[in-house]
Design a protein around this motif. Sequence first.
Motif, PDB file in Angstrom:
ATOM      1  N   GLY A  15       0.769  -1.235   0.000  1.00 49.63           N
ATOM      2  CA  GLY A  15       0.000   0.000   0.000  1.00 49.63           C
ATOM      3  C   GLY A  15       0.795   1.277   0.000  1.00 49.63           C
ATOM      4  N   ARG A  16       1.959   1.296  -0.631  1.00 51.35           N
ATOM      5  CA  ARG A  16       2.826   2.468  -0.573  1.00 51.35           C
ATOM      6  C   ARG A  16       2.931   3.182  -1.916  1.00 51.35           C
ATOM      7  N   TYR A  17       2.188   2.732  -2.913  1.00 54.11           N
ATOM      8  CA  TYR A  17       2.414   3.224  -4.268  1.00 54.11           C
ATOM      9  C   TYR A  17       1.140   3.811  -4.872  1.00 54.11           C
ATOM     10  N   ARG A  18       1.342   4.724  -5.819  1.00 52.15           N
ATOM     11  CA  ARG A  18       0.229   5.257  -6.586  1.00 52.15           C
ATOM     12  C   ARG A  18       0.645   5.327  -8.062  1.00 52.15           C
ATOM     13  N   VAL A  19      -0.354   5.311  -8.938  1.00 57.68           N
ATOM     14  CA  VAL A  19      -0.107   5.320 -10.378  1.00 57.68           C
ATOM     15  C   VAL A  19      -0.746   6.558 -10.975  1.00 57.68           C
ATOM     16  N   LYS A  59     -13.274   9.573 -20.450  1.00 60.67           N
ATOM     17  CA  LYS A  59     -13.339  10.599 -19.409  1.00 60.67           C
ATOM     18  C   LYS A  59     -12.026  10.655 -18.628  1.00 60.67           C
ATOM     19  N   ILE A  60     -11.510   9.481 -18.306  1.00 60.75           N
ATOM     20  CA  ILE A  60     -10.247   9.426 -17.563  1.00 60.75           C
ATOM     21  C   ILE A  60      -9.121  10.040 -18.381  1.00 60.75           C
ATOM     22  N   VAL A  61      -9.017   9.637 -19.645  1.00 67.21           N
ATOM     23  CA  VAL A  61      -7.928  10.095 -20.510  1.00 67.21           C
ATOM     24  C   VAL A  61      -8.011  11.605 -20.742  1.00 67.21           C
ATOM     25  N   ASP A  62      -9.218  12.118 -20.965  1.00 74.52           N
ATOM     26  CA  ASP A  62      -9.377  13.544 -21.244  1.00 74.52           C
ATOM     27  C   ASP A  62      -9.025  14.411 -20.052  1.00 74.52           C
ATOM     28  N   ARG A  63      -9.040  13.820 -18.860  1.00 74.41           N
ATOM     29  CA  ARG A  63      -8.730  14.603 -17.663  1.00 74.41           C
ATOM     30  C   ARG A  63      -7.305  14.369 -17.170  1.00 74.41           C
ATOM     31  N   SER A  64      -6.504  13.695 -17.936  1.00 76.33           N
ATOM     32  CA  SER A  64      -5.123  13.466 -17.532  1.00 76.33           C
ATOM     33  C   SER A  64      -4.377  14.800 -17.519  1.00 76.33           C
ATOM     34  N   PRO A  65      -3.342  14.958 -16.663  1.00 78.80           N
ATOM     35  CA  PRO A  65      -2.811  13.939 -15.763  1.00 78.80           C
ATOM     36  C   PRO A  65      -3.669  13.763 -14.513  1.00 78.80           C
ATOM     37  N   VAL A  66      -3.897  12.505 -14.155  1.00 82.77           N
ATOM     38  CA  VAL A  66      -4.681  12.182 -12.969  1.00 82.77           C
ATOM     39  C   VAL A  66      -4.025  11.034 -12.221  1.00 82.77           C
ATOM     40  N   VAL A  67      -4.334  10.956 -10.933  1.00 86.89           N
ATOM     41  CA  VAL A  67      -3.939   9.796 -10.144  1.00 86.89           C
ATOM     42  C   VAL A  67      -4.998   8.728 -10.341  1.00 86.89           C
ATOM     43  N   LEU A  68      -4.598   7.596 -10.912  1.00 94.45           N
ATOM     44  CA  LEU A  68      -5.551   6.520 -11.149  1.00 94.45           C
ATOM     45  C   LEU A  68      -5.910   5.799  -9.858  1.00 94.45           C
ATOM     46  N   LYS A  69      -4.909   5.574  -9.023  1.00100.39           N
ATOM     47  CA  LYS A  69      -5.159   4.821  -7.793  1.00100.39           C
ATOM     48  C   LYS A  69      -4.018   5.040  -6.826  1.00100.39           C
ATOM     49  N   LYS A  70      -4.382   5.199  -5.539  1.00105.03           N
ATOM     50  CA  LYS A  70      -3.381   5.294  -4.466  1.00105.03           C
ATOM     51  C   LYS A  70      -3.422   4.028  -3.628  1.00105.03           C
ATOM     52  N   ASN A  71      -2.427   3.899  -2.741  1.00100.85           N
ATOM     53  CA  ASN A  71      -2.365   2.810  -1.766  1.00100.85           C
ATOM     54  C   ASN A  71      -2.335   1.437  -2.418  1.00100.85           C
ATOM     55  N   LEU A  72      -1.557   1.316  -3.490  1.00100.36           N
ATOM     56  CA  LEU A  72      -1.384   0.036  -4.169  1.00100.36           C
ATOM     57  C   LEU A  72      -0.134  -0.663  -3.674  1.00100.36           C
ATOM     58  N   THR A 109      -6.221  -7.200 -12.223  1.00 98.10           N
ATOM     59  CA  THR A 109      -5.709  -5.980 -11.599  1.00 98.10           C
ATOM     60  C   THR A 109      -6.122  -4.746 -12.377  1.00 98.10           C
ATOM     61  N   VAL A 110      -5.926  -4.776 -13.687  1.00101.41           N
ATOM     62  CA  VAL A 110      -6.252  -3.626 -14.528  1.00101.41           C
ATOM     63  C   VAL A 110      -7.741  -3.302 -14.452  1.00101.41           C
ATOM     64  N   ILE A 111      -8.585  -4.330 -14.563  1.00101.23           N
ATOM     65  CA  ILE A 111     -10.031  -4.115 -14.513  1.00101.23           C
ATOM     66  C   ILE A 111     -10.448  -3.555 -13.158  1.00101.23           C
ATOM     67  N   GLU A 112      -9.891  -4.131 -12.097  1.00106.76           N
ATOM     68  CA  GLU A 112     -10.234  -3.684 -10.739  1.00106.76           C
ATOM     69  C   GLU A 112      -9.958  -2.202 -10.555  1.00106.76           C
ATOM     70  N   ILE A 113      -8.804  -1.767 -11.013  1.00104.94           N
ATOM     71  CA  ILE A 113      -8.398  -0.384 -10.765  1.00104.94           C
ATOM     72  C   ILE A 113      -9.125   0.589 -11.694  1.00104.94           C
ATOM     73  N   LEU A 114      -9.198   0.269 -12.981  1.00 99.96           N
ATOM     74  CA  LEU A 114      -9.801   1.200 -13.927  1.00 99.96           C
ATOM     75  C   LEU A 114     -11.305   1.306 -13.750  1.00 99.96           C
ATOM     76  N   GLU A 115     -11.945   0.245 -13.342  1.00 97.26           N
ATOM     77  CA  GLU A 115     -13.394   0.302 -13.177  1.00 97.26           C
ATOM     78  C   GLU A 115     -13.801   0.920 -11.845  1.00 97.26           C
ATOM     79  N   GLU A 116     -12.878   0.920 -10.898  1.00 92.44           N
ATOM     80  CA  GLU A 116     -13.257   1.392  -9.555  1.00 92.44           C
ATOM     81  C   GLU A 116     -13.483   2.893  -9.548  1.00 92.44           C
ATOM     82  N   ARG A 117     -12.416   3.677  -9.628  1.00 93.87           N
ATOM     83  CA  ARG A 117     -12.562   5.129  -9.674  1.00 93.87           C
ATOM     84  C   ARG A 117     -11.199   5.758  -9.862  1.00 93.87           C
ATOM     85  N   ILE A 118     -11.202   7.071 -10.130  1.00 93.85           N
ATOM     86  CA  ILE A 118      -9.951   7.816 -10.213  1.00 93.85           C
ATOM     87  C   ILE A 118      -9.971   8.900  -9.163  1.00 93.85           C
TER      88      ILE A 118
END
Length: 572
Positions: A10-14, A47-60, A265-274
Motif C-alpha cells: 500500500g505504498r504506491y500510486r499510479v 473521461k479518464i484520458v481527457d482529464r489526464s494527468p490524474v492519479v488513477l489509484k493510491k495505496n497500491l 488488476t487492470v479491470i479492478e483499478i480502472l473500473e473502480e474510480r480515479i
Amino acid sequence: MIKSSTESEGRYRVLLINIGNNTEEEKDLFCHNVSKNYNIPFQLLKKIVDRSPVVLKKNLTFKKAEILSKTLKSFGATVFVEEKSDSPPIYLEFQELVPHHLELESSSLRRVHRGRWDVLGRVKNISDGILCDVWGILQLFDSQGDFINFEEAPLPINPIPSGEASPFKIMVEENSSIHKITIGFRTASGQPIAALDKRKKRGWVKVEIEEEEAIEDASPIDLKEHSDQSELRGVKETPENSSTIKDEDPLQLELKKDEREEKETVIEILEERITFNTEEGVSERTLEPTEKETPLNQIESPSTTNPLSFPWVEDFKKAVDLYYQNQQDIFSIWFGECRREGNFKDSLHSLLTILVHARFDQAEQPIHALENTQRVFRLITFDALPLEEIPSLEGTSFISGEGWKELFYRAIPRIHEIGKEVLERGKWEAPDLERLIQVIPHMGLSNSRKAILWINKLIPEVVEIDFTGTTLSVNESIYRVASRLGIVDPLFDPYQGSNSIGDQKIQSFAKLVFPHNPMRVEEPLEGMGKEKGKGGHCFPKQPQCDGCLFETFCPRLYFHFNPSDKGMKVSH
C-alpha cells in the motif's frame, strides 16, 4: 527493481500523464484497445484520458502498480509510479507560543552520504517588524522517542524584513537510525521564536519501473495490430482451452496465471474510480459513464504539452516579446548611461552595482532604490569601506534611512564575496545563481530574480546564464490569468505548491512557449493579474480586458468568478 513484501504494501500510486502526443486519434485508439481487451466502457476510459494527468489509484502494492503501469504503457500511455516516502517526519516546534513571528513554508530531508543528513527549507517573517539573528535548531530522536543528537545554524538572510523569507540548511552527522526530527527557530540568545507550519506535506517519490525491451519500443499503432492478434490479453477461457491446461508445462501454467492476474488488476483499478491529483485531504470523486462531461484540460501533460491545444500560442509569444520591448526600467537606462560614460572600473564593479541595486529594490518606490544605488556605486569597489563614508540612504517601509545604511554596511563583505564567486565561475544555471545570490542579506526571492534578469540583460558578456531549468514562482495573479487563458482549469487543476497539477501545467506551458527561458512568461502573466491601480487588467472580479496584453486572443474563461479562489489551495 525488486521490492520485498514489506516494502510493497500500500505504498504506491499510479499517475496517468498522457497518451502519446495527446492527439484525439491517439486517445481514441488507446481507449478502443483497452476497452476491447478489458471490457471496460469506452466512455469511462475517455473521461479518464481527457482529464489526464490524474492519479488513477493510491495505496497500491508495488506489484499491482507495476502491472497497471506496464499494461497502460504497452497501449501507448505515459505513466508514472510513485512511492510514498518513508523519510522520518520533520515536526515544527514552538507552534503553541503566541504571537507567531515565523511561517515554515517548506522543509525536506536529504541523506548526503552515510552518516550525513541535510535538512533544507524556507521560513518567512510574518511579524510586523524585523527579525534579527535567527537560528534554526534541529533535534533527532530514535524509535523510542529518546533524544539522539542536535545541530543548529544561523539563517543566511539576517536580519529578515517583515514579509520576506530566508532559505536555511542545517547539516548533522548521525549514524544511528532516525525515526523523528524536530525543527525550531530561536534568537542568538536562545529565545524561542513562535512559528506556524504552512508546509504542504507530500512525500511521494517517483519509482523507475524496469521495462521489457518489446514494451519500450512499442507504439500505439503497432499495439493496435498486436491487440487484434494477441493471444495474451482478453483471452476468455472455454471448455476447449481449459481442458488442455493439464497438458501444459509448469512455465506455461505460471504465464497464464500471471496473465489472469494482470487482467484482474487492470479491470479492478480502472473500473473502480480515479482520484484527482489533489494530495491528502482534498476531494475524491467517482466517475460514472453517465456523468455530465466537464471542460477538458487545455494541457494534457505536465511533461509534454501539445501546441495544438493553444491555437493562439504564437500570438502569446509576440505579446510577451512586445511586453519586454516596452519595459524600460529606470535602473537599466541609468546603468547603460554609466557604461557609455566609463563609470565602471571593471566587470566586477558593474556586477556589484547590479547586486547592490537588486538588494535596494524592496518592491517599493523604484526611484528610491535607484537614488541609493547612485549614492554608493562609486564606493562599493572598496572591501573595507568605513561606515562614516557611506552617504545617507533612503529608508524603506520597514526601516529608517539610518538603519538601512547600517544594514548595507554590514552586507558589503558578503556582496563582494558573492560577486567574486559569480565572476570566477562565469557560466551559471539560473536556479543555482539565484540561490547563491539569496545568501546576501536582504536578498529575497524577488530580489535575486531581479538580479539575474539584470545580469543577463545588462552584462551578458560578463556572466553567461542558462535559463533552461528555470520555473515560474506561481502566485494568485499568475494562476488567475493562466485560468482565463485556459492553461489550467481551476476546477480540476489545483495549485498546491511545487509539482502539484496546477503548477505542472503552468510550468509546462511556459517551457512550451519559451523552452530556453520559461521564466520569461512570469512577469507578463503576473503584470496582467495585478490588482486595480497597479497596472493590471485581469482582476479577480470584473476584469477589464481593454488594453490587456492578451486581449486579442484570450478566450476569457471563468470570467464571472475568481479562478484563484477555486484552484489555489495554498496561501501566498
